[in-house]
Design a protein around this motif. Sequence first.
Motif, mmCIF file in Angstrom:
data_model
loop_
_atom_site.group_PDB
_atom_site.id
_atom_site.type_symbol
_atom_site.label_atom_id
_atom_site.label_comp_id
_atom_site.label_asym_id
_atom_site.label_seq_id
_atom_site.Cartn_x
_atom_site.Cartn_y
_atom_site.Cartn_z
ATOM 1 N N ARG A 1 3.422 -49.818 -29.195
ATOM 2 C CA ARG A 1 2.032 -49.586 -28.776
ATOM 3 C C ARG A 1 1.186 -49.097 -29.943
ATOM 4 O O ARG A 1 1.654 -48.325 -30.777
ATOM 5 C CB ARG A 1 1.988 -48.591 -27.613
ATOM 6 N N ALA A 2 -0.067 -49.556 -29.949
ATOM 7 C CA ALA A 2 -0.970 -49.221 -31.039
ATOM 8 C C ALA A 2 -1.952 -48.115 -30.680
ATOM 9 O O ALA A 2 -2.717 -47.674 -31.535
ATOM 10 C CB ALA A 2 -1.748 -50.473 -31.464
ATOM 11 N N PHE A 3 -1.946 -47.650 -29.432
ATOM 12 C CA PHE A 3 -2.870 -46.577 -29.046
ATOM 13 C C PHE A 3 -2.438 -45.263 -29.690
ATOM 14 O O PHE A 3 -1.256 -44.924 -29.697
ATOM 15 C CB PHE A 3 -2.904 -46.410 -27.529
ATOM 16 N N ASP A 4 -3.423 -44.534 -30.209
ATOM 17 C CA ASP A 4 -3.158 -43.268 -30.898
ATOM 18 C C ASP A 4 -4.366 -42.349 -30.673
ATOM 19 O O ASP A 4 -5.515 -42.787 -30.794
ATOM 20 C CB ASP A 4 -2.966 -43.525 -32.398
ATOM 21 N N ASN A 5 -4.107 -41.079 -30.324
ATOM 22 C CA ASN A 5 -5.224 -40.131 -30.185
ATOM 23 C C ASN A 5 -4.971 -38.831 -30.938
ATOM 24 O O ASN A 5 -5.556 -37.798 -30.627
ATOM 25 C CB ASN A 5 -5.547 -39.865 -28.711
ATOM 26 N N VAL A 6 -4.128 -38.895 -31.961
ATOM 27 C CA VAL A 6 -3.880 -37.725 -32.800
ATOM 28 C C VAL A 6 -5.149 -37.400 -33.585
ATOM 29 O O VAL A 6 -5.726 -38.276 -34.245
ATOM 30 C CB VAL A 6 -2.703 -37.968 -33.759
ATOM 31 N N GLY A 7 -5.594 -36.171 -33.517
ATOM 32 C CA GLY A 7 -6.758 -35.735 -34.277
ATOM 33 C C GLY A 7 -8.096 -36.003 -33.623
ATOM 34 O O GLY A 7 -9.141 -35.613 -34.169
ATOM 35 N N VAL A 8 -8.106 -36.664 -32.472
ATOM 36 C CA VAL A 8 -9.362 -36.979 -31.783
ATOM 37 C C VAL A 8 -9.898 -35.719 -31.104
ATOM 38 O O VAL A 8 -9.198 -35.089 -30.301
ATOM 39 C CB VAL A 8 -9.157 -38.097 -30.740
ATOM 40 N N VAL B 1 1.229 -40.897 -30.451
ATOM 41 C CA VAL B 1 1.309 -41.372 -31.833
ATOM 42 C C VAL B 1 1.539 -42.882 -31.791
ATOM 43 O O VAL B 1 2.589 -43.349 -31.349
ATOM 44 C CB VAL B 1 2.443 -40.674 -32.608
ATOM 45 N N GLY B 2 0.546 -43.638 -32.224
ATOM 46 C CA GLY B 2 0.686 -45.084 -32.239
ATOM 47 C C GLY B 2 1.632 -45.544 -33.327
ATOM 48 O O GLY B 2 1.746 -44.917 -34.385
ATOM 49 N N ASP B 3 2.322 -46.638 -33.079
ATOM 50 C CA ASP B 3 3.233 -47.191 -34.081
ATOM 51 C C ASP B 3 2.415 -47.833 -35.199
ATOM 52 O O ASP B 3 1.608 -48.746 -34.960
ATOM 53 C CB ASP B 3 4.146 -48.228 -33.430
ATOM 54 N N VAL B 4 2.599 -47.361 -36.436
ATOM 55 C CA VAL B 4 1.755 -47.826 -37.539
ATOM 56 C C VAL B 4 2.010 -49.299 -37.869
ATOM 57 O O VAL B 4 1.110 -50.008 -38.325
ATOM 58 C CB VAL B 4 1.941 -46.948 -38.797
ATOM 59 N N GLY B 5 3.223 -49.775 -37.637
ATOM 60 C CA GLY B 5 3.491 -51.197 -37.847
ATOM 61 C C GLY B 5 2.774 -52.045 -36.814
ATOM 62 O O GLY B 5 2.198 -53.087 -37.146
ATOM 63 N N LEU C 1 -19.059 -46.837 -33.746
ATOM 64 C CA LEU C 1 -19.502 -47.741 -32.693
ATOM 65 C C LEU C 1 -18.661 -49.013 -32.674
ATOM 66 O O LEU C 1 -18.482 -49.629 -31.620
ATOM 67 C CB LEU C 1 -20.980 -48.089 -32.907
ATOM 68 N N ALA C 2 -18.105 -49.389 -33.806
ATOM 69 C CA ALA C 2 -17.266 -50.585 -33.875
ATOM 70 C C ALA C 2 -15.988 -50.449 -33.066
ATOM 71 O O ALA C 2 -15.364 -51.455 -32.727
ATOM 72 C CB ALA C 2 -16.909 -50.895 -35.329
ATOM 73 N N ALA C 3 -15.587 -49.228 -32.744
ATOM 74 C CA ALA C 3 -14.355 -48.976 -31.985
ATOM 75 C C ALA C 3 -13.165 -49.690 -32.610
ATOM 76 O O ALA C 3 -12.311 -50.235 -31.910
ATOM 77 C CB ALA C 3 -14.524 -49.391 -30.516
ATOM 78 N N ASN C 4 -13.095 -49.664 -33.915
ATOM 79 C CA ASN C 4 -12.044 -50.413 -34.611
ATOM 80 C C ASN C 4 -11.097 -49.531 -35.418
ATOM 81 O O ASN C 4 -10.344 -50.034 -36.248
ATOM 82 C CB ASN C 4 -12.670 -51.477 -35.515
ATOM 83 N N ILE C 5 -11.125 -48.234 -35.169
ATOM 84 C CA ILE C 5 -10.141 -47.346 -35.792
ATOM 85 C C ILE C 5 -9.100 -46.988 -34.736
ATOM 86 O O ILE C 5 -9.360 -46.207 -33.820
ATOM 87 C CB ILE C 5 -10.800 -46.080 -36.367
ATOM 88 N N LEU C 6 -7.936 -47.599 -34.848
ATOM 89 C CA LEU C 6 -6.888 -47.381 -33.856
ATOM 90 C C LEU C 6 -6.160 -46.061 -34.098
ATOM 91 O O LEU C 6 -5.731 -45.408 -33.141
ATOM 92 C CB LEU C 6 -5.892 -48.545 -33.884
ATOM 93 N N LYS C 7 -5.990 -45.714 -35.336
ATOM 94 C CA LYS C 7 -5.377 -44.432 -35.697
ATOM 95 C C LYS C 7 -6.177 -43.869 -36.865
ATOM 96 O O LYS C 7 -6.289 -44.508 -37.909
ATOM 97 C CB LYS C 7 -3.912 -44.598 -36.096
#
Length: 742
Positions: free
Chosen positions: A464-471, A510-514, A666-672
């Motif tokens: 999974r690519a979802f990550d919210n560490v530091g948000v 923690v999203g998988d960086v790969g 606004l681009a919502a393109n930073i996954l981690k």
Amino acid sequence: MKPSLQRMRGLAGFDRLAMIGLIAGFLIARPATARERSDEIVITTLSGQPDRVSGGSALVEITFPRHERHLVVTLNGEDVSSAFHPGERRNSLIGLVTGLVLGRNRLRVEGRENRRSIELTNYSIKGPIISGPQIQPFICQTQTFMLPDGTTLGEPLDSDCSAATRVNYVYMSTDGGPFRPLPDPTHLPPDVAMTTTSTGLTVPYVVRVETGTINRGIYQNAILFDPTSDPEPTPFTPPPGWNNRLVAIHGAGCPGGWYTQGTAEGVNVLQDRYLSQGYALFINTLQNPSNSCNPFVAAESAMMGKEHFIKTFGAPFFTVSTGGSGGAYTSLQVADILPGLIDGAFFNATFPDAAEIAYSGLDGHLLTHYFAVTNPTFTEAQQVAVSGYQGLQAFIDAANQAQRTDPVPGRDDIPGYNSAVWNAVVPVELRYHPVNNPTGARPTVFDVSRNIYGVDPGTGFALRAFDNVGVQYGLKALNEGTITTTQFLDLNQDIGGYDQDANYVSSRTVGDVGAIRRAYRSGVNLGGNGGLSAIPIIDFGAYNEAGAYHYQWHHFAVRERLIDANGDARNHVLWRGNDATPVPLTRAFEVITRWVEAIKSDHSHVPPRRKVIRHMPAEAVDGCYDTSMPPQFIAEPQTWSSLPDTQCNTLWPSYSFSRKVAGGPLAANILKCQLKPIDLGDYAVSFTPEELSRLHNIFPDGVCDWRRRGVNHVPLLVGKSFGPAPTNHDEYEDILEGEHED
């Protein structure tokens, strides 16, 4: 000449992302030819890339020097010269080469003084080519797919859901629509209407509809064709009524889009708007996210479908793509992943991609759970402020889209939330259950694209690519005084995250960086630096900020991604407002086709992106439609704002989303996100020493630094394959692998 990577690495101060973009630009423009010099033989595959042929045949053009008059063409040593006919260009031949074996084939052209060959790599019409191992289970639905005459495509012929190709004819009556089955293809009924195409030709309004299977999906194409008088269509004898233009259409939204072939295309291939003017259309059930929420499979299916169309009717002058909602982001992603396949895109009710809906939903679902269960003391106004949306219902509707990431059935902790969304055709015994069937098929956007995200070897689940560490959830609400410091700290301390079964857990996810890197480079997370960088785009349609998750910020996110990838979004036109979508749709189609026509007619050697800007019609400007009937167009730059600072923003204010309120782009393109130390300058409030200590404990490694690119945020890798076709461009794939491991 190909750029030297060693030389480019040595350029002082050369930005590596710019370097990758330059190489990608070179590769995008690279034609499918054996050689380029006019004094030599040149072989070009008109039906697609020579290394990604399907179905055992390819439409090939040979150009040759004036002095060469006697050419011999062989395929794997066998003479196929008789397949070639004089082309439209001087000193050219075009032929449909058949009989390709699976794998590598050698097509050789020999003259008296010149010889040239090209390798054609052929794959099964059943696929796959670039999408990787095909998803299992896969439910065949040919037996329930309805044809225009009211019959079905029939029982599948094999485990790959193949079906025999069927051709039906329908016509438009002088009494009006809908289309009617043609009773006898040898005679036209007395009530057949006539239509005048965009080329000025008047023909009987009869449409040939071909239905069959490609890439395990059910494809259809539709084209004006009079079976009583027109010759059998070939690439050398296309239907006279066809205006030599092609429209790719795509289906609807993603929930439930897994493990099925599809019993419907999502949109009807019989669209009077296009057919009446002579345009042809094509689609595949796997270009419908409701059947297959995998944009890479959609791109592969569109690639194979267009290839088949070309080998049946000939190469179109241009191809434009359209759709709404799921069909809109499919238009975007297909065009971006496969440069050259689509020449222009116009769509409505879009998102950047289906994954973005899911990621926004995952943020929102954590918040709705927190407000409903963990800490129900937040007022409705405070919840809305933390969410960023216009109101509570809009917030909940967006949050509930996390259901497309939730494989566990029966979870309904928030009103309207439905976990484990399935198409009823998938047998229950095949479906995942954490206790009853832990190895079953998982109904998530990650698992349907497991070839891209990768697989956890321990569980067999997609990474999974979802990550919210530091948000820092609710940061804007804190700075505006809508929530207190205590509420902000409580929220971020207890918001938690998810495990792989979408269960709430106390720690951040923690999203998988790969998986994150592969999501970017595959185009599953829309990049914008591929095909979209050099084609016209018109985004139009109705909006609803109050609910149902088709919000305006998604459209601005597309624009921001184009800016992020290319430096500007001058090729992106945004028309907002009004529910009368036929009005902007008609206008968008007229403008996009005129725009693309001018670009394709420009044979100069300027870069494609410059051609797009050079040929923008005067009508290709930002604006919005008002609420009058018929709606009137207001031309003005479109900006993302909920303030009445322009006419369009007064009529159509646009609101935010949870991660934007947390400081994200606004681009919502930073996954981690990259992390930075806590900076008190980021806060418009003061923390007590105890609160500051608590803030550091909540974020021991720092908070998101939204000014930097996200972890492993790499450009789309044009030409990427997840097998069996090889990746075309391993040289700069190595750069991506080595430069973005942080």
